[in-house]
Design an enzyme around this catalytic site. Structure first.
Site, mmCIF file in Angstrom:
data_model
loop_
_atom_site.group_PDB
_atom_site.id
_atom_site.type_symbol
_atom_site.label_atom_id
_atom_site.label_comp_id
_atom_site.label_asym_id
_atom_site.label_seq_id
_atom_site.Cartn_x
_atom_site.Cartn_y
_atom_site.Cartn_z
ATOM 1 N N LYS A 272 -5.523 -5.832 4.421
ATOM 2 C CA LYS A 272 -5.326 -5.113 5.680
ATOM 3 C C LYS A 272 -6.172 -3.861 5.580
ATOM 4 C CE LYS A 272 -1.966 -2.404 8.316
ATOM 5 N NZ LYS A 272 -0.588 -1.844 8.350
ATOM 6 N N THR B 141 4.799 1.901 8.995
ATOM 7 C CA THR B 141 5.536 1.915 10.256
ATOM 8 C C THR B 141 7.022 1.690 10.026
ATOM 9 O OG1 THR B 141 3.562 1.074 11.354
ATOM 10 C CG2 THR B 141 5.610 0.897 12.572
ATOM 11 N N VAL C 70 -2.758 -6.366 12.427
ATOM 12 C CA VAL C 70 -1.442 -5.827 12.071
ATOM 13 C C VAL C 70 -1.219 -4.591 12.939
ATOM 14 C CG1 VAL C 70 0.069 -5.133 10.169
ATOM 15 C CG2 VAL C 70 -1.882 -6.636 9.707
ATOM 16 N N TYR D 88 -3.931 -3.237 0.912
ATOM 17 C CA TYR D 88 -3.791 -2.356 2.072
ATOM 18 C C TYR D 88 -4.717 -1.165 1.867
ATOM 19 C CZ TYR D 88 -1.272 0.410 5.666
ATOM 20 O OH TYR D 88 -0.928 1.151 6.764
#
EC number: 4.3.3.7
Length: 302
Positions: free
Chosen positions: A170, A54, A208, A142
């Site tokens: 995540k 992001t 998140v 991730y």
């Protein structure tokens, strides 16, 4: 709770906001980044992540990455922790990113597998251990298969959790999150906005959510409702948030998020090419969805 080596530190539970990188005339807008960081700290998020997907981290230069991270840390001034995303195709490049950023007081690093190569489990494990060797800070894995082309399976995550610095993951795969949550071996954070309510109701460590850039008070409220056992109220709030969440991913991230922030006067719609700003039709839909959200919450209401 996430498994923690007390000598290494921990990654806090709760809502970690994956911050956008404000741009103006293709330059990183540090003033806008600091205003955003202060805004989210005041809204009650538990941490910030810079330089992630992001945050267009892969499109920034090394100098931009360092300046942005330093500026955000300065803005929050210890009010909440900040993690940095580090990723790339080559392990040596990611290790160099960590060595540069490790001069700053970061809370840890968000680390995906190498992109594009579709490496094996052993290759992913070697990559993560190599990155961990560059720092004394904790790592959050991730797992984002749609972007990297490979998967950190629950079994691999549990194996990597034996490393004292690998304390969390995540995960953008709903099935993987459910499996990981069955064992208290590693902290599990939801990286798929549409799955965040289910994850929280199952007792997940945190979320998140990119969509939390818009009305962070409501996402903080959602977290609070699930933590205090008010499940039906949480479901009702999530139903109100769901149209906006869907729109934040209707076009490539982070263009819709920046469009929403621009509507609030908080940054420009600008993204770094080859990304393209959100379409006019999507901007209109986002504006309409925001208008339907509940009013701003006061501290007493929260």
């Amino acid at each position: 709770m996430a498994r923690i080596d007390p000598q290494r530190g921990a990654i806090a539970d709760g809502l970690w906001l994956p911050m956008v990188t404000p741009l103006r005339n293709d330059q990183v807008d540090l003033d806008a980044a600091q205003r955003l960081a202060s805004h989210y700290a005041a809204a009650g998020v538990d941490g910030l992540i810079v330089l992630g997907t992001t945050g267009e981290g892969g499109l920034l230069t090394d100098a931009e990455r360092f300046m942005l991270t330093a500026a955000v840390l300065e803005a929050v001034d210890g009010m909440l922790p900040v993690m940095a995303g580090v990723g790339g195709v080559a392990t040596h490049t990611v290790c160099e990113q960590v060595r540069r950023l490790d001069r700053l007081p970061l809370a840890g690093y968000l680390v995906p597998p190498p992109y594009y190569l579709r490496v094996s489990d052993e290759g992913i494990a070697w990559h993560m251990r190599s990155v961990a060797a560059q720092t004394g800070k904790p790592l959050m894995l991730y797992n984002v298969p749609r972007r990297t082309g490979c998967t950190i399976s629950p079994e691999l995550a549990w194996r990597l959790a034996a490393h004292p610095q690998i304390v969390a993951v995540k995960d953008c795969d709903a099935a993987g999150m459910r499996t990981l949550a069955m064992q208290d071996l590693i902290g599990v954070y939801c990286g798929d906005d549409a799955s965040m309510l289910d994850h929280l109701l199952r007792g997940g460590q945190g979320i998140v959510p990119a969509a939390a850039h818009v009305r962070p008070d409501l996402f903080v409220r959602l977290l609070h409702l699930t933590r205090t056992g008010r499940d039906e109220a949480a479901r009702a709030l999530f139903r109100q948030l769901s149209p906006l969440i869907g729109l934040m991913f209707a076009e490539p991230n982070p263009a819709p998020v920046k469009a929403a922030l621009a509507l609030a006067g908080m940054t420009t719609v600008e993204v770094r090419r080859p990304l393209i700003p959100a379409s006019k039709s999507l901007v209109a839909r986002i504006e309409a969805a925001i208008a339907l959200l509940p009013p701003m919450l006061t501290a007493e209401a929260a």
